[in-house]
Each structure stands twice: as structure tokens, then as C-alpha cells.
Design a protein around this motif. Sequence first.
Motif, mmCIF file in Angstrom:
data_model
loop_
_atom_site.group_PDB
_atom_site.id
_atom_site.type_symbol
_atom_site.label_atom_id
_atom_site.label_comp_id
_atom_site.label_asym_id
_atom_site.label_seq_id
_atom_site.Cartn_x
_atom_site.Cartn_y
_atom_site.Cartn_z
ATOM 1 N N MET A 37 28.411 3.838 50.702
ATOM 2 C CA MET A 37 28.504 2.650 49.876
ATOM 3 C C MET A 37 28.949 1.498 50.778
ATOM 4 N N SER A 38 28.283 0.383 50.624
ATOM 5 C CA SER A 38 28.604 -0.768 51.465
ATOM 6 C C SER A 38 29.900 -1.437 51.021
ATOM 7 N N MET A 39 30.475 -2.215 51.912
ATOM 8 C CA MET A 39 31.715 -2.916 51.605
ATOM 9 C C MET A 39 31.511 -3.921 50.476
ATOM 10 N N SER A 40 30.368 -4.592 50.422
ATOM 11 C CA SER A 40 30.119 -5.560 49.345
ATOM 12 C C SER A 40 29.987 -4.846 47.997
ATOM 13 N N ALA A 41 29.416 -3.644 47.990
ATOM 14 C CA ALA A 41 29.313 -2.876 46.745
ATOM 15 C C ALA A 41 30.698 -2.454 46.262
ATOM 16 N N ILE A 42 31.561 -2.075 47.190
ATOM 17 C CA ILE A 42 32.926 -1.683 46.831
ATOM 18 C C ILE A 42 33.688 -2.891 46.308
ATOM 19 N N ASN A 43 33.537 -4.039 46.970
ATOM 20 C CA ASN A 43 34.197 -5.260 46.507
ATOM 21 C C ASN A 43 33.724 -5.654 45.115
ATOM 22 N N SER A 44 32.438 -5.525 44.882
ATOM 23 C CA SER A 44 31.883 -5.833 43.563
ATOM 24 C C SER A 44 32.448 -4.896 42.502
ATOM 25 N N LEU A 45 32.537 -3.633 42.857
ATOM 26 C CA LEU A 45 33.096 -2.649 41.934
ATOM 27 C C LEU A 45 34.568 -2.938 41.654
ATOM 28 N N MET A 46 35.309 -3.340 42.672
ATOM 29 C CA MET A 46 36.721 -3.681 42.505
ATOM 30 C C MET A 46 36.887 -4.871 41.557
ATOM 31 N N GLU A 47 36.012 -5.863 41.675
ATOM 32 C CA GLU A 47 36.070 -7.025 40.781
ATOM 33 C C GLU A 47 35.834 -6.604 39.332
ATOM 34 N N LYS A 48 34.852 -5.740 39.131
ATOM 35 C CA LYS A 48 34.577 -5.250 37.783
ATOM 36 C C LYS A 48 35.767 -4.463 37.244
ATOM 37 N N ALA A 49 36.397 -3.679 38.094
ATOM 38 C CA ALA A 49 37.534 -2.865 37.675
ATOM 39 C C ALA A 49 38.706 -3.729 37.220
ATOM 40 N N GLN A 50 38.849 -4.912 37.805
ATOM 41 C CA GLN A 50 39.952 -5.810 37.446
ATOM 42 C C GLN A 50 39.856 -6.282 35.998
ATOM 43 N N SER A 51 38.647 -6.386 35.469
ATOM 44 C CA SER A 51 38.479 -6.866 34.097
ATOM 45 C C SER A 51 38.035 -5.759 33.135
ATOM 46 N N ALA A 52 38.028 -4.529 33.605
ATOM 47 C CA ALA A 52 37.596 -3.414 32.751
ATOM 48 C C ALA A 52 38.590 -3.197 31.623
ATOM 49 N N LYS A 53 38.070 -2.872 30.466
ATOM 50 C CA LYS A 53 38.903 -2.587 29.308
ATOM 51 C C LYS A 53 38.685 -1.143 28.885
ATOM 52 N N LEU A 54 39.774 -0.483 28.575
ATOM 53 C CA LEU A 54 39.708 0.899 28.121
ATOM 54 C C LEU A 54 39.151 0.938 26.714
ATOM 55 N N LYS A 55 38.155 1.796 26.487
ATOM 56 C CA LYS A 55 37.601 1.945 25.149
ATOM 57 C C LYS A 55 38.627 2.620 24.268
ATOM 58 N N GLN A 56 38.711 2.147 23.034
ATOM 59 C CA GLN A 56 39.685 2.693 22.097
ATOM 60 C C GLN A 56 39.168 4.015 21.554
ATOM 61 N N SER A 57 39.997 5.032 21.665
ATOM 62 C CA SER A 57 39.600 6.340 21.147
ATOM 63 C C SER A 57 39.884 6.404 19.654
ATOM 64 N N SER A 58 39.310 7.403 19.010
ATOM 65 C CA SER A 58 39.550 7.557 17.579
ATOM 66 C C SER A 58 41.021 7.831 17.300
ATOM 67 N N ARG A 59 41.691 8.534 18.218
ATOM 68 C CA ARG A 59 43.105 8.806 18.021
ATOM 69 C C ARG A 59 43.872 7.491 17.946
ATOM 70 N N SER A 60 43.541 6.549 18.821
ATOM 71 C CA SER A 60 44.204 5.254 18.813
ATOM 72 C C SER A 60 43.889 4.499 17.526
ATOM 73 N N ARG A 61 42.654 4.579 17.097
ATOM 74 C CA ARG A 61 42.271 3.865 15.874
ATOM 75 C C ARG A 61 43.065 4.380 14.691
#
Length: 80
Positions: free
Chosen positions: A1-25
Amino acid sequence: MSMSAINSLMEKAQSAKLKQSSRSRWGELFPVIDTLRCRGFSVAEAIKWLIDEEQVPREKRASLSSAYYNFQRRLAAKES
């Protein structure tokens, strides 16, 4: 994996939101069920009340009931 792909993935990870499970609901409704139980309702009556108040779809009655009892079992296991 290239460094730019890793950087792009890191940026996405910064704004990722955990999906709410049914238990949480359902977990959001557990304090309501507990309050109703303190007022003399059974678990089934409390869930029926939530259905009547249009907070829970009728077809999800068994799912909520199961989730509530499982939560209570986990809580009791932690306390012992």
C-alpha cells in the motif's frame, strides 16, 4: 500500500463514525423500562406501553424484551 493511500485512509478514519448496534438502540429505552418497573409495571407491560407510545414497533417486541433481559443478566453477573 502506498503512503498516499495510507494517508487517505487515515483521513477517513479521523471522521469515521461507529454504526449504532441494536443493543445501543434498545439501551436508550432501558431506563424508561426501569422507571416503569419501579411504578409497578412488568417488563412485558412496560414494553407494551412503549409500543402504545409508538416508541417501539410492534414487531420488535420480542427483540426488545430479549435485549432487556440479556442486559439485566450481564448487569447481575458484573455485580456478583
